[in-house]
Write a protein that holds these residues in place. Sequence first.
Motif, short mmCIF file in Angstrom:
data_model
loop_
_atom_site.label_atom_id
_atom_site.label_comp_id
_atom_site.label_asym_id
_atom_site.label_seq_id
_atom_site.Cartn_x
_atom_site.Cartn_y
_atom_site.Cartn_z
N GLN A 37 37.13 30.48 38.11
CA GLN A 37 37.15 31.93 37.96
C GLN A 37 38.05 32.59 39.00
O GLN A 37 38.77 33.55 38.69
CB GLN A 37 35.72 32.48 38.09
CG GLN A 37 35.60 33.96 37.81
CD GLN A 37 34.15 34.43 37.84
OE1 GLN A 37 33.25 33.66 38.16
NE2 GLN A 37 33.93 35.70 37.50
N ARG A 38 38.05 32.06 40.22
CA ARG A 38 38.87 32.65 41.27
C ARG A 38 40.35 32.53 40.92
O ARG A 38 41.12 33.49 41.11
CB ARG A 38 38.59 31.95 42.60
CG ARG A 38 39.36 32.54 43.78
CD ARG A 38 39.04 31.81 45.07
NE ARG A 38 37.60 31.90 45.38
CZ ARG A 38 37.05 31.30 46.44
NH1 ARG A 38 37.79 30.57 47.26
NH2 ARG A 38 35.76 31.45 46.67
N SER A 39 40.78 31.40 40.40
CA SER A 39 42.18 31.21 40.02
C SER A 39 42.57 32.13 38.88
O SER A 39 43.69 32.67 38.86
CB SER A 39 42.42 29.75 39.62
OG SER A 39 42.12 28.87 40.69
N ILE A 40 41.67 32.32 37.92
CA ILE A 40 41.96 33.18 36.78
C ILE A 40 42.12 34.63 37.23
O ILE A 40 43.08 35.32 36.84
CB ILE A 40 40.84 33.07 35.73
CG1 ILE A 40 40.79 31.65 35.16
CG2 ILE A 40 41.05 34.08 34.61
CD1 ILE A 40 39.63 31.40 34.23
N ILE A 41 41.21 35.10 38.08
CA ILE A 41 41.27 36.50 38.55
C ILE A 41 42.54 36.73 39.37
O ILE A 41 43.22 37.76 39.22
CB ILE A 41 40.01 36.84 39.36
CG1 ILE A 41 38.77 36.80 38.46
CG2 ILE A 41 40.15 38.21 40.02
CD1 ILE A 41 37.47 37.00 39.19
N PHE A 42 42.87 35.78 40.23
CA PHE A 42 44.06 35.93 41.06
C PHE A 42 45.32 35.97 40.19
O PHE A 42 46.22 36.80 40.40
CB PHE A 42 44.15 34.80 42.07
CG PHE A 42 45.31 34.91 43.01
CD1 PHE A 42 45.26 35.74 44.11
CD2 PHE A 42 46.47 34.17 42.79
CE1 PHE A 42 46.34 35.86 44.98
CE2 PHE A 42 47.55 34.26 43.66
CZ PHE A 42 47.48 35.11 44.75
N ALA A 43 45.39 35.08 39.20
CA ALA A 43 46.56 35.05 38.31
C ALA A 43 46.67 36.33 37.50
O ALA A 43 47.77 36.87 37.31
CB ALA A 43 46.47 33.83 37.39
N ILE A 44 45.54 36.86 37.03
CA ILE A 44 45.56 38.11 36.27
C ILE A 44 46.07 39.25 37.14
O ILE A 44 46.91 40.07 36.70
CB ILE A 44 44.15 38.43 35.72
CG1 ILE A 44 43.77 37.43 34.63
CG2 ILE A 44 44.08 39.85 35.19
CD1 ILE A 44 42.34 37.60 34.12
N ALA A 45 45.59 39.32 38.39
CA ALA A 45 46.03 40.39 39.29
C ALA A 45 47.53 40.32 39.54
O ALA A 45 48.24 41.35 39.48
CB ALA A 45 45.25 40.31 40.61
N ILE A 46 48.06 39.12 39.82
CA ILE A 46 49.49 38.97 40.07
C ILE A 46 50.30 39.30 38.82
O ILE A 46 51.32 40.01 38.89
CB ILE A 46 49.79 37.55 40.56
CG1 ILE A 46 49.10 37.27 41.90
CG2 ILE A 46 51.30 37.35 40.70
CD1 ILE A 46 49.58 38.13 43.04
N ASN A 47 49.86 38.82 37.67
CA ASN A 47 50.61 39.06 36.43
C ASN A 47 50.60 40.53 36.04
O ASN A 47 51.61 41.06 35.56
CB ASN A 47 50.04 38.22 35.30
CG ASN A 47 50.24 36.72 35.51
OD1 ASN A 47 49.61 35.89 34.86
ND2 ASN A 47 51.10 36.36 36.44
N VAL A 48 49.47 41.22 36.21
CA VAL A 48 49.41 42.65 35.93
C VAL A 48 50.34 43.42 36.86
O VAL A 48 51.05 44.35 36.43
CB VAL A 48 47.96 43.16 36.06
CG1 VAL A 48 47.93 44.69 36.02
CG2 VAL A 48 47.10 42.61 34.94
#
Length: 391
Positions: A37-48
């Motif tokens: 979950q931590r990797s997914i949230i971090f990737a979403i934040a960077i991509n957004v």
Amino acid sequence: MFDWVGLLLKAAYYYGQIIGLCNFKIDWQRGRVVAAQRSIIFAIAINVLICMVVLLQISKKFNLDSYFSKVNQLHQYVIIVMVSLRMASGVSTILNRWHQRAQLMRMAECVFRLFLKKPQVKQMSRWAILVKLSVAVVSDFLQMAISIDSVGRLGSKQFVGMALEFWMSAIINMALSQYYLIILFVRAYYHLLKTELRQVIHESQMLSETYPRRGAFMTKCCFLADRIDNIAKLQNELQSIVAQLNQMFDLQGMMVYVGYYIFFISTNYITYSLAKNGIEQLHLTVRAVALGFSWCFFYYMDAILNLFVILNLLDDHKELERILEDRTLFTSALDVRLEQSFESIQLQLIRNPFKFEVLDIFTITRSSSAAMMGSIITHSIFLIQYDMEYF
């Protein structure tokens, strides 16, 4: 012994996470890929964040006079095409990572499983890994240096655009590096397959020259047949990995090849413009030109590495087919099961040829690569002639 190769691979993985390219977690101890979950949230934040900056830059007016003075219309078209293609490639890479996330995770697990089965492939590829990652790192640092050097010549608004271009370049370079490392891993496995196949054929030839004693002869033939079947199974699995990889990178591969094509032509034209107009007229400094040409050198080197790892893998596959042709040198017939195993792997290679296709439009071969280079030279000459006639 210090495992510097594993450290390099881990550093590349964490760098991919920082720039927003990797959206899953790799458990290096167990060799598993998990949806943390931590990797997914971090990737979403960077991509957004990346998408917001891209939309912000698109909404602003792009003034090339801030970058070059006395720039002509042809310069504008060339630079706009280069920048737009790089932005589109970066955004498409990010979106594709989310679209193909489940497939990428399954493929990564398959690669790790094979990697743990034969850990010596890492040492076999250690120097190629070092060269590739070194070239990628130097290319990213030079791109960063170009962005920092532009601070003195550009305002803060233009600097945001340069920083975004660096970010997109880092994403594209990392995606290409991951593609390269997987192909390199497959090629290292192919070397093991060729060595194993040579040994099996040599033992089979020695067996065909001896008097066939029924019990020991059949046992040995069955043992060799099992080894041939294992080689065929592993080769099919490796080819399946490459096929899945090409399918997942089809659109990105097309954009990258078009990017290489346009960039090579543009570089030739910009070099001609510098020789024609001079550095001062284009409002550039010697340091900026030196950084730009240094980055181009490593960009070309990275493109050559990406191309030749594919061509070398194709050569390894052809050599595997050639090694199988040596079975015709057997002096006498072997056991039926061993003969069937040889025929099965030969039919497998014939019915499922190894090829690299870019979006099912063209195939990557040595001849097509040479034709592409010839086309680049031809269109560079056309562009320079157009500039000489009208500007």
